[in-house]
Write a protein that holds these residues in place. Sequence first.
Motif, PDB file in Angstrom:
ATOM      1  N   THR A   4     -51.985  -3.505 -53.397  1.00 33.02           N
ATOM      2  CA  THR A   4     -51.168  -4.429 -52.651  1.00 33.02           C
ATOM      3  C   THR A   4     -51.683  -4.489 -51.224  1.00 33.02           C
ATOM      4  N   VAL A   5     -51.816  -5.711 -50.722  1.00 30.98           N
ATOM      5  CA  VAL A   5     -52.312  -5.920 -49.365  1.00 30.98           C
ATOM      6  C   VAL A   5     -51.363  -6.859 -48.638  1.00 30.98           C
ATOM      7  N   LEU A   6     -51.005  -6.505 -47.401  1.00 30.72           N
ATOM      8  CA  LEU A   6     -50.169  -7.352 -46.551  1.00 30.72           C
ATOM      9  C   LEU A   6     -50.941  -7.651 -45.271  1.00 30.72           C
ATOM     10  N   VAL A   7     -50.929  -8.907 -44.859  1.00 26.29           N
ATOM     11  CA  VAL A   7     -51.622  -9.327 -43.639  1.00 26.29           C
ATOM     12  C   VAL A   7     -50.609  -9.979 -42.713  1.00 26.29           C
ATOM     13  N   ASP A   8     -50.646  -9.598 -41.425  1.00 25.21           N
ATOM     14  CA  ASP A   8     -49.794 -10.257 -40.433  1.00 25.21           C
ATOM     15  C   ASP A   8     -50.579 -10.423 -39.140  1.00 25.21           C
ATOM     16  N   THR A   9     -49.919 -10.844 -38.086  1.00 27.01           N
ATOM     17  CA  THR A   9     -50.615 -11.106 -36.825  1.00 27.01           C
ATOM     18  C   THR A   9     -51.141  -9.838 -36.161  1.00 27.01           C
ATOM     19  N   GLY A  35     -52.289  -6.967 -37.931  1.00 24.54           N
ATOM     20  CA  GLY A  35     -53.344  -6.305 -38.674  1.00 24.54           C
ATOM     21  C   GLY A  35     -53.137  -6.404 -40.174  1.00 24.54           C
ATOM     22  N   ILE A  36     -53.599  -5.388 -40.863  1.00 26.66           N
ATOM     23  CA  ILE A  36     -53.562  -5.364 -42.316  1.00 26.66           C
ATOM     24  C   ILE A  36     -52.933  -4.055 -42.779  1.00 26.66           C
ATOM     25  N   SER A  37     -52.131  -4.125 -43.815  1.00 29.39           N
ATOM     26  CA  SER A  37     -51.530  -2.942 -44.434  1.00 29.39           C
ATOM     27  C   SER A  37     -51.884  -2.981 -45.911  1.00 29.39           C
ATOM     28  N   TYR A  38     -52.139  -1.817 -46.464  1.00 26.48           N
ATOM     29  CA  TYR A  38     -52.499  -1.769 -47.873  1.00 26.48           C
ATOM     30  C   TYR A  38     -51.942  -0.495 -48.504  1.00 26.48           C
ATOM     31  N   ALA A  39     -51.669  -0.600 -49.785  1.00 27.35           N
ATOM     32  CA  ALA A  39     -51.075   0.508 -50.523  1.00 27.35           C
ATOM     33  C   ALA A  39     -52.140   1.171 -51.389  1.00 27.35           C
ATOM     34  N   ARG A  40     -52.074   2.472 -51.459  1.00 24.01           N
ATOM     35  CA  ARG A  40     -52.988   3.232 -52.308  1.00 24.01           C
ATOM     36  C   ARG A  40     -52.179   4.139 -53.215  1.00 24.01           C
ATOM     37  N   GLY A  41     -52.772   4.469 -54.349  1.00 26.25           N
ATOM     38  CA  GLY A  41     -52.148   5.407 -55.271  1.00 26.25           C
ATOM     39  C   GLY A  41     -51.444   4.702 -56.408  1.00 26.25           C
ATOM     40  N   ARG A  42     -50.840   5.503 -57.240  1.00 28.35           N
ATOM     41  CA  ARG A  42     -50.083   5.006 -58.385  1.00 28.35           C
ATOM     42  C   ARG A  42     -48.680   5.581 -58.306  1.00 28.35           C
ATOM     43  N   GLY A  43     -47.735   4.886 -58.890  1.00 28.93           N
ATOM     44  CA  GLY A  43     -46.343   5.344 -58.790  1.00 28.93           C
ATOM     45  C   GLY A  43     -45.823   5.063 -57.401  1.00 28.93           C
ATOM     46  N   ARG A  54     -64.624   5.207 -39.218  1.00 32.31           N
ATOM     47  CA  ARG A  54     -65.555   5.499 -40.317  1.00 32.31           C
ATOM     48  C   ARG A  54     -64.903   6.156 -41.524  1.00 32.31           C
ATOM     49  N   ARG A  55     -63.569   5.980 -41.652  1.00 31.67           N
ATOM     50  CA  ARG A  55     -62.919   6.507 -42.838  1.00 31.67           C
ATOM     51  C   ARG A  55     -63.377   5.684 -44.036  1.00 31.67           C
ATOM     52  N   LYS A  56     -62.963   6.081 -45.194  1.00 30.53           N
ATOM     53  CA  LYS A  56     -63.385   5.394 -46.405  1.00 30.53           C
ATOM     54  C   LYS A  56     -63.165   3.887 -46.298  1.00 30.53           C
ATOM     55  N   LYS A  57     -64.107   3.127 -46.829  1.00 34.58           N
ATOM     56  CA  LYS A  57     -64.024   1.673 -46.784  1.00 34.58           C
ATOM     57  C   LYS A  57     -62.956   1.181 -47.753  1.00 34.58           C
ATOM     58  N   LEU A  58     -62.317   0.095 -47.376  1.00 35.31           N
ATOM     59  CA  LEU A  58     -61.317  -0.537 -48.230  1.00 35.31           C
ATOM     60  C   LEU A  58     -61.989  -1.675 -48.975  1.00 35.31           C
ATOM     61  N   LYS A  59     -61.924  -1.625 -50.296  1.00 33.48           N
ATOM     62  CA  LYS A  59     -62.487  -2.681 -51.131  1.00 33.48           C
ATOM     63  C   LYS A  59     -61.332  -3.451 -51.758  1.00 33.48           C
ATOM     64  N   ILE A  60     -61.309  -4.762 -51.519  1.00 33.52           N
ATOM     65  CA  ILE A  60     -60.259  -5.635 -52.051  1.00 33.52           C
ATOM     66  C   ILE A  60     -60.891  -6.508 -53.123  1.00 33.52           C
ATOM     67  N   SER A  61     -60.497  -6.285 -54.349  1.00 32.77           N
ATOM     68  CA  SER A  61     -61.085  -6.960 -55.500  1.00 32.77           C
ATOM     69  C   SER A  61     -60.554  -8.376 -55.678  1.00 32.77           C
ATOM     70  N   GLN A  62     -61.354  -9.224 -56.288  1.00 36.47           N
ATOM     71  CA  GLN A  62     -60.930 -10.586 -56.603  1.00 36.47           C
ATOM     72  C   GLN A  62     -59.806 -10.597 -57.625  1.00 36.47           C
ATOM     73  N   ALA A  63     -59.530  -9.462 -58.251  1.00 37.45           N
ATOM     74  CA  ALA A  63     -58.496  -9.386 -59.284  1.00 37.45           C
ATOM     75  C   ALA A  63     -57.078  -9.416 -58.712  1.00 37.45           C
ATOM     76  N   ILE A  64     -56.921  -9.198 -57.389  1.00 30.65           N
ATOM     77  CA  ILE A  64     -55.568  -9.204 -56.837  1.00 30.65           C
ATOM     78  C   ILE A  64     -55.050 -10.630 -56.733  1.00 30.65           C
TER      79      ILE A  64
END
Length: 80
Positions: A1-6, A8-16, A53-63
């Motif tokens: 899940t990715v949220l974009v606003d004025t 920045g960007i917020s994203y969810a990681r993990g399951r459950g 330089r933390r881990k890169k965020l990859k946003i797939s075309q599947a979302i």
Amino acid sequence: TVLVDTHGISYARGRGDLQWLSAAWSEILQLRQKSRTYRGSTTYWIELEFNDRRKKLKISQAIEGYPALRDILMSVFTAK
């Protein structure tokens, strides 16, 4: 899940129970649109690299909403 606003960007990681991470636009060092073709099928994704330089965020075309998200991110980063 990715949220974009004025701001920045917020994203969810993990399951459950998802862990939400947020980044201001100024914290994003680089945005790249990437693709890979395998056996005639092409997959696209957006890769964000952060200043720290933390881990890169990859946003797939599947979302859901990928084309709109891609256009928003590309317009933010080409305006700089």
